[in-house]
Motif scaffolding. Structure first.
Motif, PDB file in Angstrom:
ATOM      1  N   MET A   1       0.839  -1.182   0.000  1.00  0.00           N
ATOM      2  CA  MET A   1       0.000   0.000   0.000  1.00  0.00           C
ATOM      3  C   MET A   1       0.883   1.244   0.000  1.00  0.00           C
ATOM      4  SD  MET A   1      -2.808   1.025   2.824  1.00  0.00           S
ATOM      5  CE  MET A   1      -3.832   2.432   2.603  1.00  0.00           C
ATOM      6  N   ASP A   2       0.473   2.264  -0.735  1.00  0.00           N
ATOM      7  CA  ASP A   2       1.199   3.524  -0.779  1.00  0.00           C
ATOM      8  C   ASP A   2       1.148   4.204   0.574  1.00  0.00           C
ATOM      9  OD1 ASP A   2       1.815   3.229  -3.463  1.00  0.00           O
ATOM     10  OD2 ASP A   2      -0.050   4.161  -4.113  1.00  0.00           O
ATOM     11  N   ALA A   3       2.064   5.134   0.780  1.00  0.00           N
ATOM     12  CA  ALA A   3       2.089   5.908   2.012  1.00  0.00           C
ATOM     13  C   ALA A   3       0.795   6.713   2.136  1.00  0.00           C
ATOM     14  CB  ALA A   3       3.293   6.840   2.010  1.00  0.00           C
ATOM     15  N   LEU A   4       0.357   6.872   3.336  1.00  0.00           N
ATOM     16  CA  LEU A   4      -0.804   7.693   3.627  1.00  0.00           C
ATOM     17  C   LEU A   4      -0.468   9.139   3.287  1.00  0.00           C
ATOM     18  CD1 LEU A   4      -3.611   7.976   4.948  1.00  0.00           C
ATOM     19  CD2 LEU A   4      -2.424   8.221   7.136  1.00  0.00           C
ATOM     20  N   ARG A   5      -1.289   9.755   2.455  1.00  0.00           N
ATOM     21  CA  ARG A   5      -1.074  11.151   2.075  1.00  0.00           C
ATOM     22  C   ARG A   5      -2.010  12.025   2.883  1.00  0.00           C
ATOM     23  NH1 ARG A   5      -2.001  11.579  -3.983  1.00  0.00           N
ATOM     24  NH2 ARG A   5      -1.571  13.750  -3.548  1.00  0.00           N
ATOM     25  N   LEU A   6      -1.439  12.963   3.642  1.00  0.00           N
ATOM     26  CA  LEU A   6      -2.210  13.879   4.467  1.00  0.00           C
ATOM     27  C   LEU A   6      -1.919  15.308   4.052  1.00  0.00           C
ATOM     28  CD1 LEU A   6      -1.535  12.346   8.008  1.00  0.00           C
ATOM     29  CD2 LEU A   6      -3.533  11.974   6.543  1.00  0.00           C
ATOM     30  N   ALA A   7      -2.886  16.172   4.237  1.00  0.00           N
ATOM     31  CA  ALA A   7      -2.732  17.608   4.031  1.00  0.00           C
ATOM     32  C   ALA A   7      -3.682  18.292   4.997  1.00  0.00           C
ATOM     33  CB  ALA A   7      -3.054  17.979   2.579  1.00  0.00           C
ATOM     34  N   THR A   8      -3.555  19.602   5.120  1.00  0.00           N
ATOM     35  CA  THR A   8      -4.452  20.363   5.977  1.00  0.00           C
ATOM     36  C   THR A   8      -4.999  21.561   5.218  1.00  0.00           C
ATOM     37  OG1 THR A   8      -2.715  21.770   6.912  1.00  0.00           O
ATOM     38  CG2 THR A   8      -3.170  19.700   8.053  1.00  0.00           C
ATOM     39  N   CYS A   9      -6.134  22.076   5.712  1.00  0.00           N
ATOM     40  CA  CYS A   9      -6.763  23.237   5.083  1.00  0.00           C
ATOM     41  C   CYS A   9      -7.870  23.736   6.010  1.00  0.00           C
ATOM     42  CB  CYS A   9      -7.348  22.841   3.718  1.00  0.00           C
ATOM     43  SG  CYS A   9      -7.756  24.256   2.662  1.00  0.00           S
ATOM     44  N   THR A  10      -8.443  24.874   5.669  1.00  0.00           N
ATOM     45  CA  THR A  10      -9.629  25.343   6.382  1.00  0.00           C
ATOM     46  C   THR A  10     -10.866  24.814   5.671  1.00  0.00           C
ATOM     47  OG1 THR A  10      -9.882  27.351   5.066  1.00  0.00           O
ATOM     48  CG2 THR A  10      -8.550  27.522   7.069  1.00  0.00           C
ATOM     49  N   TYR A  11     -11.960  24.747   6.414  1.00  0.00           N
ATOM     50  CA  TYR A  11     -13.249  24.416   5.793  1.00  0.00           C
ATOM     51  C   TYR A  11     -13.541  25.404   4.666  1.00  0.00           C
ATOM     52  CZ  TYR A  11     -14.558  21.517   9.850  1.00  0.00           C
ATOM     53  OH  TYR A  11     -14.623  20.548  10.817  1.00  0.00           O
ATOM     54  N   GLN A  12     -13.236  26.680   4.909  1.00  0.00           N
ATOM     55  CA  GLN A  12     -13.589  27.750   3.985  1.00  0.00           C
ATOM     56  C   GLN A  12     -12.777  27.719   2.698  1.00  0.00           C
ATOM     57  OE1 GLN A  12     -12.710  27.870   7.269  1.00  0.00           O
ATOM     58  NE2 GLN A  12     -13.295  29.824   8.197  1.00  0.00           N
ATOM     59  N   GLU A  13     -11.528  27.275   2.764  1.00  0.00           N
ATOM     60  CA  GLU A  13     -10.647  27.292   1.597  1.00  0.00           C
ATOM     61  C   GLU A  13     -10.604  25.962   0.853  1.00  0.00           C
ATOM     62  OE1 GLU A  13      -7.199  30.356   2.968  1.00  0.00           O
ATOM     63  OE2 GLU A  13      -7.438  28.553   4.207  1.00  0.00           O
ATOM     64  N   PHE A  14     -11.133  24.917   1.459  1.00  0.00           N
ATOM     65  CA  PHE A  14     -11.109  23.593   0.847  1.00  0.00           C
ATOM     66  C   PHE A  14     -11.983  23.542  -0.397  1.00  0.00           C
ATOM     67  CE2 PHE A  14     -12.928  19.408   0.152  1.00  0.00           C
ATOM     68  CZ  PHE A  14     -11.789  18.630   0.062  1.00  0.00           C
ATOM     69  N   THR A  15     -11.479  22.836  -1.427  1.00  0.00           N
ATOM     70  CA  THR A  15     -12.277  22.514  -2.611  1.00  0.00           C
ATOM     71  C   THR A  15     -12.128  21.012  -2.850  1.00  0.00           C
ATOM     72  OG1 THR A  15     -10.430  23.035  -4.089  1.00  0.00           O
ATOM     73  CG2 THR A  15     -12.039  24.804  -3.673  1.00  0.00           C
ATOM     74  N   PRO A  16     -13.170  20.359  -3.375  1.00  0.00           N
ATOM     75  CA  PRO A  16     -13.142  18.897  -3.520  1.00  0.00           C
ATOM     76  C   PRO A  16     -11.970  18.333  -4.324  1.00  0.00           C
ATOM     77  CG  PRO A  16     -15.380  19.694  -3.719  1.00  0.00           C
ATOM     78  CD  PRO A  16     -14.488  20.913  -3.683  1.00  0.00           C
ATOM     79  N   ASP A  17     -11.370  19.113  -5.201  1.00  0.00           N
ATOM     80  CA  ASP A  17     -10.232  18.606  -5.966  1.00  0.00           C
ATOM     81  C   ASP A  17      -8.971  18.450  -5.111  1.00  0.00           C
ATOM     82  OD1 ASP A  17     -10.197  21.493  -5.850  1.00  0.00           O
ATOM     83  OD2 ASP A  17      -8.605  21.473  -7.350  1.00  0.00           O
ATOM     84  N   MET A  18      -8.982  18.951  -3.882  1.00  0.00           N
ATOM     85  CA  MET A  18      -7.825  18.851  -2.990  1.00  0.00           C
ATOM     86  C   MET A  18      -7.680  17.463  -2.368  1.00  0.00           C
ATOM     87  SD  MET A  18      -8.004  22.402  -0.902  1.00  0.00           S
ATOM     88  CE  MET A  18      -7.635  23.972  -1.651  1.00  0.00           C
ATOM     89  N   GLY A  19      -8.792  16.741  -2.234  1.00  0.00           N
ATOM     90  CA  GLY A  19      -8.727  15.424  -1.604  1.00  0.00           C
ATOM     91  C   GLY A  19     -10.001  15.101  -0.847  1.00  0.00           C
ATOM     92  N   THR A  20      -9.872  14.236   0.145  1.00  0.00           N
ATOM     93  CA  THR A  20     -11.009  13.781   0.954  1.00  0.00           C
ATOM     94  C   THR A  20     -11.115  14.669   2.187  1.00  0.00           C
ATOM     95  OG1 THR A  20     -10.647  11.512   0.202  1.00  0.00           O
ATOM     96  CG2 THR A  20     -11.964  11.805   2.200  1.00  0.00           C
ATOM     97  N   PRO A  21     -12.194  15.441   2.320  1.00  0.00           N
ATOM     98  CA  PRO A  21     -12.324  16.365   3.449  1.00  0.00           C
ATOM     99  C   PRO A  21     -12.684  15.653   4.751  1.00  0.00           C
ATOM    100  CG  PRO A  21     -14.285  16.471   2.080  1.00  0.00           C
ATOM    101  CD  PRO A  21     -13.323  15.521   1.401  1.00  0.00           C
ATOM    102  N   VAL A  22     -11.890  15.902   5.789  1.00  0.00           N
ATOM    103  CA  VAL A  22     -12.066  15.236   7.069  1.00  0.00           C
ATOM    104  C   VAL A  22     -12.086  16.271   8.189  1.00  0.00           C
ATOM    105  CG1 VAL A  22     -11.054  13.578   8.678  1.00  0.00           C
ATOM    106  CG2 VAL A  22     -10.992  13.124   6.219  1.00  0.00           C
TER     107      VAL A  22
END
Length: 143
Positions: free
Chosen positions: A1-22
């Motif tokens: 399995m590939d490495a887990l890819r994580l990123a951070t963002c605000t609710y307000q700045e997030f767009t669906p093309d960035m990844g899976t919103p959590v």
């Protein structure tokens, strides 16, 4: 399995093309979101008492110390298992984007997602890029 890819963002700045919103916040967004949040990563959500202390002016270094204690108590293995399960339930190819409210482009702003990113990188050597706006002079982070 590939490495887990994580990123951070605000609710307000997030767009669906960035990844899976959590969600990683103790409270829900009190404004409508143009996307559906995939999951709540409770294992890295700051304890409510810590959030309340921050609202009362707890210094960032004291907050980070207490939050890191919470992360250490949960343990890297449990945190990775939780985030990997979230990724596997949605889209293994896109990053899990850990969301909170604080816009980092505002001078003097800090938040738990930044503290989590530093802690996680120290534990794993894996960077956790911020996808939202950053303070001026901060170089962009790319995957």
């Amino acid at each position: 399995m590939d490495a887990l890819r994580l990123a951070t963002c605000t609710y307000q700045e997030f767009t669906p093309d960035m990844g899976t919103p959590v969600r990683t916040t103790a409270g829900y967004p009190r404004f409508p979101l143009p996307y559906k949040v995939a999951a709540h990563a409770k294992v890295i959500t700051p304890a409510w008492a810590l959030v309340q202390q921050a609202k009362k002016g707890l210094a960032e270094d004291a907050y980070e110390f207490q939050y890191r204690r919470q992360l250490n108590d949960a343990g890297l293995d449990r945190i990775r298992e939780t985030l990997t399960a979230i990724a596997g339930s949605y889209d293994l190819d896109s990053p899990v984007v850990l969301l909170c409210f604080d816009k980092l482009a505002v001078p003097g702003t800090w938040c738990h997602r930044t503290h989590f990113g530093r802690w996680y990188c120290e534990q794993t050597g894996e960077e956790v890029p911020e996808l939202g706006a950053k303070p001026k002079g901060t170089p962009p982070t790319l995957f």
